[in-house]
Enzyme design. Structure first.
Site, PDB file in Angstrom:
ATOM      1  N   GLN A 123     -14.240   2.327   5.402  1.00 33.84           N
ATOM      2  CA  GLN A 123     -14.242   2.074   3.955  1.00 33.84           C
ATOM      3  C   GLN A 123     -14.602   0.614   3.669  1.00 33.84           C
ATOM      4  OE1 GLN A 123     -11.187   3.575   1.020  1.00 33.84           O
ATOM      5  NE2 GLN A 123     -10.357   1.525   1.339  1.00 33.84           N
ATOM      6  N   GLY A 130      -1.816   3.739  -5.051  1.00 35.24           N
ATOM      7  CA  GLY A 130      -0.385   3.797  -5.324  1.00 35.24           C
ATOM      8  C   GLY A 130       0.425   4.262  -4.129  1.00 35.24           C
ATOM      9  N   ASN A 131       1.703   4.607  -4.410  1.00 36.56           N
ATOM     10  CA  ASN A 131       2.662   4.931  -3.359  1.00 36.56           C
ATOM     11  C   ASN A 131       2.672   3.763  -2.354  1.00 36.56           C
ATOM     12  OD1 ASN A 131       3.378   7.114  -0.724  1.00 36.56           O
ATOM     13  ND2 ASN A 131       4.627   6.897  -2.533  1.00 36.56           N
ATOM     14  N   GLN A 181     -12.883  11.128  -4.590  1.00 35.20           N
ATOM     15  CA  GLN A 181     -12.898  10.892  -3.142  1.00 35.20           C
ATOM     16  C   GLN A 181     -12.131  11.967  -2.379  1.00 35.20           C
ATOM     17  OE1 GLN A 181     -10.983   6.936  -3.676  1.00 35.20           O
ATOM     18  NE2 GLN A 181      -9.922   7.413  -1.775  1.00 35.20           N
ATOM     19  N   GLY A 183       1.883  -2.442   3.804  1.00 36.23           N
ATOM     20  CA  GLY A 183       0.444  -2.640   4.033  1.00 36.23           C
ATOM     21  C   GLY A 183      -0.240  -3.083   2.746  1.00 36.23           C
ATOM     22  N   HIS A 184       0.046  -2.377   1.658  1.00 37.72           N
ATOM     23  CA  HIS A 184      -0.546  -2.741   0.365  1.00 37.72           C
ATOM     24  C   HIS A 184      -0.075  -4.129  -0.074  1.00 37.72           C
ATOM     25  CE1 HIS A 184      -0.409   1.818  -0.041  1.00 37.72           C
ATOM     26  NE2 HIS A 184      -1.690   1.556  -0.195  1.00 37.72           N
ATOM     27  N   GLY A 192      -7.888  -3.319   3.077  1.00 39.14           N
ATOM     28  CA  GLY A 192      -7.261  -3.323   4.393  1.00 39.14           C
ATOM     29  C   GLY A 192      -8.237  -2.896   5.474  1.00 39.14           C
TER      30      GLY A 192
HETATM   31  P1  AMP Z   1      -4.875   3.383  -0.440  1.00 41.50           P
HETATM   32  O1  AMP Z   1      -3.831   3.264  -1.499  1.00 41.50           O
HETATM   33  O2  AMP Z   1      -4.495   4.248   0.709  1.00 41.50           O
HETATM   34  O3  AMP Z   1      -6.235   3.693  -1.012  1.00 41.50           O
HETATM   35  O4  AMP Z   1      -5.012   1.917   0.189  1.00 41.50           O
HETATM   36  C1  AMP Z   1      -5.283   0.818  -0.618  1.00 41.50           C
HETATM   37  C2  AMP Z   1      -5.622  -0.364   0.247  1.00 41.50           C
HETATM   38  O5  AMP Z   1      -4.538  -0.670   1.106  1.00 41.50           O
HETATM   39  C3  AMP Z   1      -6.843  -0.109   1.141  1.00 41.50           C
HETATM   40  O6  AMP Z   1      -7.668  -1.280   1.144  1.00 41.50           O
HETATM   41  C4  AMP Z   1      -6.208   0.127   2.479  1.00 41.50           C
HETATM   42  O7  AMP Z   1      -7.052  -0.198   3.561  1.00 41.50           O
HETATM   43  C5  AMP Z   1      -5.016  -0.812   2.417  1.00 41.50           C
HETATM   44  N1  AMP Z   1      -3.981  -0.433   3.395  1.00 41.50           N
HETATM   45  C6  AMP Z   1      -3.373   0.767   3.508  1.00 41.50           C
HETATM   46  N2  AMP Z   1      -2.523   0.770   4.564  1.00 41.50           N
HETATM   47  C7  AMP Z   1      -2.628  -0.452   5.137  1.00 41.50           C
HETATM   48  C8  AMP Z   1      -2.028  -1.080   6.282  1.00 41.50           C
HETATM   49  N3  AMP Z   1      -1.148  -0.429   7.057  1.00 41.50           N
HETATM   50  N4  AMP Z   1      -2.371  -2.351   6.562  1.00 41.50           N
HETATM   51  C9  AMP Z   1      -3.276  -3.018   5.792  1.00 41.50           C
HETATM   52  N5  AMP Z   1      -3.873  -2.493   4.708  1.00 41.50           N
HETATM   53  C10 AMP Z   1      -3.561  -1.233   4.384  1.00 41.50           C
END
Ligand code: AMP
Length: 285
Positions: free
Chosen positions: A155, A31-32, A61, A36-37, A149
């Site tokens: 990861q 979330g948030n 985690q 990128g997401h 990502g």
């Molecule tokens: P998170 O919510 O931080 O667990 O991220 C969820 C997904 O979004 C993960 O696969 C991250 O690698 C991807 N992600 C987060 N930031 C970026 C970014 N700047 N560019 C591409 N993917 C991203």
């Protein structure tokens, strides 16, 4: 877009799509959400007929010193953004749904070796938590593909590793890192940076490019490059946890004199904010 939080509703929505022969993609997140997401949602859309995003702040985690309670939660804003990107289902389970026996007592998925170096060494148990929750999400959604990502490079490798080792029947796609105009990788943590710190944080991308250029130029003393890059970060006011050049396949140290596909990985702190970033060194770069 449908928002579901229980397993039964999720399964019935997905069974219906599968009956129609649709390919299902999953994009797991905490979330948030930011650009990128959303880029992952777009990528998922290109490879599937039906896109499921999950928003779940996964307790397993987080380490004991990492503030799970303070993780930013913005469900309404996330739902709005996902709607705009034409996501089909938002799955927002509770902790009880994901961990029916409690977060501590549940079965764990662990990835030895790869899961214990770099981020795994600094955050013990972190990748066990990630592998566990992502396995559960894969079992719940049973997607044809899942998109992650490259921002979280280790990861992504951990996930590819357990998917292969556990013979899970889906394809993992890695999506490119989305960056701010100054090169800073988009992250939920960037909101904790003031504008001066955002400028400082651009030094991480600059350091990645510098390391890549050194390696491409044929400098083979990798540890000297790593030290020099870490000094560059220090000069910009950043404390680095690591700056390393590793093999892309398993993040082990490259074998001296052997031409291998490499990646530069950095974890550094600006003020109290810890940021990670990376850059692949492709044969053509
Ligand atoms: P998170 O919510 O931080 O667990 O991220 C969820 C997904 O979004 C993960 O696969 C991250 O690698 C991807 N992600 C987060 N930031 C970026 C970014 N700047 N560019 C591409 N993917 C991203």
């Amino acid at each position: 877009m449908q928002i579901v939080s229980d397993i039964e509703s999720l399964r019935s929505v997905l069974a219906e799509r599968r009956r129609h022969g649709e390919r299902i993609a999953l994009v797991p997140t905490m979330g948030n959400l930011h650009e990128g997401h959303f880029s992952l949602i777009q990528q998922a859309r290109q490879h599937a007929d039906f896109v499921v995003a999950s928003v779940f702040v996964n307790p397993t985690q987080f380490g004991p010193n990492e503030d799970l309670a303070r993780y930013p939660r913005t469900p309404d804003q996330d739902a709005q953004g996902l709607r705009e990107y034409a996501c089909d289902v938002l799955f927002m389970p509770t902790v009880e749904t994901m961990y029916p026996f409690g977060a501590e007592q549940g079965v764990r998925v662990s990835v030895p070796g790869l899961g214990n170096l770099l981020e795994g060494a600094i955050r013990p148990g972190h990748f066990d938590g990630v592998a566990t929750v992502v396995t559960k999400l894969f079992n719940l959604v049973q997607p044809d593909i899942a998109v992650f990502g490259m921002k979280d490079y280790q990861q992504l490798l951990v996930i590819r590793r357990f998917v292969r080792d556990l013979c899970l029947p889906l394809r993992i796609l890695g999506a490119p890192i989305v960056r701010e105009s100054n090169g800073l990788a988009r992250s939920s943590r960037n909101q904790y940076l003031d504008s001066a710190q955002r400028d400082q944080a651009a030094a991480i991308h600059d350091a990645l490019l510098w390391v890549r250029d050194q390696v491409v130029a044929g400098v083979d003393a990798l540890s000297a490059i790593e030290v020099a890059a870490s000094q560059r970060l220090a000069h910009a006011g950043l404390a680095s946890d690591y700056v390393v050049v590793r093999r892309r396949t398993d993040l082990e140290e490259p074998v001296l004199g052997q031409r291998e596909d490499l990646v530069v990985l950095i974890a550094a702190r600006v003020g109290g904010v810890r940021l990670i970033d990376n850059l692949e060194i492709l044969p053509t770069s």
